[in-house]
Design an enzyme around this catalytic site. Structure first.
Site, PDB file in Angstrom:
ATOM      1  N   MET A 106     -28.983  58.343  64.740  1.00 43.96           N
ATOM      2  CA  MET A 106     -28.156  57.342  65.413  1.00 43.96           C
ATOM      3  C   MET A 106     -26.705  57.795  65.386  1.00 43.96           C
ATOM      4  SD  MET A 106     -29.778  54.098  65.800  1.00 43.96           S
ATOM      5  CE  MET A 106     -31.504  53.684  65.622  1.00 43.96           C
ATOM      6  N   GLY A 152     -27.337  52.664  62.253  1.00 40.70           N
ATOM      7  CA  GLY A 152     -26.839  53.500  61.153  1.00 40.70           C
ATOM      8  C   GLY A 152     -25.710  52.795  60.407  1.00 40.70           C
ATOM      9  N   HIS A 153     -24.801  52.180  61.167  1.00 39.75           N
ATOM     10  CA  HIS A 153     -23.713  51.422  60.518  1.00 39.75           C
ATOM     11  C   HIS A 153     -24.272  50.214  59.764  1.00 39.75           C
ATOM     12  CE1 HIS A 153     -21.385  53.342  63.921  1.00 39.75           C
ATOM     13  NE2 HIS A 153     -20.643  53.662  62.887  1.00 39.75           N
ATOM     14  N   ARG A 169     -21.976  58.426  69.692  1.00 38.28           N
ATOM     15  CA  ARG A 169     -21.864  59.362  70.827  1.00 38.28           C
ATOM     16  C   ARG A 169     -23.186  59.515  71.588  1.00 38.28           C
ATOM     17  NH1 ARG A 169     -17.860  61.949  67.248  1.00 38.28           N
ATOM     18  NH2 ARG A 169     -15.878  61.975  68.378  1.00 38.28           N
TER      19      ARG A 169
END
Ligand code: PAF
Length: 292
Positions: A184, A36-37, A187
């Site tokens: 995503m 996701g990042h 955590r």
């Protein structure tokens, strides 16, 4: 990738890139990076010439009984991922650099930040708002990129940038999902195999609500109950909220004859020791990504 560990090094890097020409893209993160990042970095690279990311686990956005202490810190792996994704620089401030002695200013966004996650995590968005303001002032990017998985955060940041007239364009990047649909999240690392299996119900519930919307269902309570039912059947421990809201204002969704607002279904749950959030814009093509 250059490592910038203090604001002087950061300013030097920013000034040099500005002199070289082309826009500066900024991806603020708390680390424990995942695909996701990387989608944020790719979006930043596609839209700006020089991409800088930051990693800072911001203490002020965690409540006293939350996971600040155990939040995953995976700097070595993060650096590899950022380098591979073509990020040009990584800003790594310390807590003292962000909140020096004597720091006492707060940044509070109003109604948008008070409901949903703002209600279950009092003070959370104040912490996000203050750190994002500081980071944007330090980095002075042309464009800043945030994930739409944190949908309320994205709206809160847009609001604060507009209200405080910060000279930056804010871009929301669609949620990246695992093959079974789980969004995503850093955590997700807290989930054991059984909780991970149950967590797939978040996407199933949101998708069912979207199917019902497409089939013509417009009653918010009916749509919310569809999601709740799926979560319950999957054995999700605690449901904090499941709520259908107007996608731009986050006001409760009520269909109106004269104006049809896009509806977004938002939820927060606890499963296997992890607090997970997700959302879906029921009226959009893929259920994510609404350009607002
Ligand atoms: O979404 C996050 O990772 C954080 O809330 C942010 C925007 C980096 C602020 O600490």
């Amino acid at each position: 990738m250059e490592l910038l560990t203090d604001s002087t090094a950061l300013q030097r890097w920013i000034d040099a890139r500005r002199a070289a020409g082309g826009g500066i893209g900024f991806v603020p993160t708390m680390g424990a990076l995942h695909a996701g990042h990387m989608a944020l970095i790719h979006a930043a690279r596609a839209q700006t010439a020089h991409v800088v990311a930051s990693i800072f686990v911001n203490p002020t956005q965690f409540g006293p009984n939350e996971d600040f202490g155990r939040y995953p810190r995976t700097l070595d792996a993060d650096r590899v991922l950022l380098t591979e994704a073509g990020c040009a620089a990584l800003y790594l401030p310390t807590v003292e650099q962000i909140y020096p002695e004597g720091f006492q200013t707060s940044v509070r966004v109003g109604a948008l930040a008070e409901e949903l996650c703002g209600r279950s995590r009092p003070g959370h968005f104040d912490g996000v708002a203050v750190v994002v303001t500081i980071l944007l002032n330090r980095v002075r990017p042309d464009v800043a990129f945030f994930g739409l998985k944190d949908y309320q955060q994205y709206l809160v940041i847009r609001r604060l940038v507009t209200d405080l007239v910060l000279p930056v364009r804010v871009v929301g990047v669609p949620t990246v999902r695992e093959p079974d649909g789980l969004a995503m999240s850093s955590r997700n690392r807290y989930l054991d195999a059984e909780s991970r299996r149950r967590a797939a119900a978040l996407y199933r519930g949101l998708s069912l609500a979207r199917e019902a919307w497409i089939a013509g269902e417009r009653d918010g309570t009916v749509l919310e109950n569809r999601v709740r039912q799926v979560l319950q059947q999957a054995g999700i421990d605690t449901v904090e909220y499941v709520s259908l809201r107007e996608a731009r204002s986050l006001r409760s969704y009520t269909p109106q004859a004269d104006r049809e607002e896009d509806p977004v279904m938002l939820l927060a749950v606890r499963v296997g020791g992890a607090r997970l959030i997700d959302n879906m814009v029921l009226s959009s093509e893929e259920g994510a990504g609404l350009s607002i």
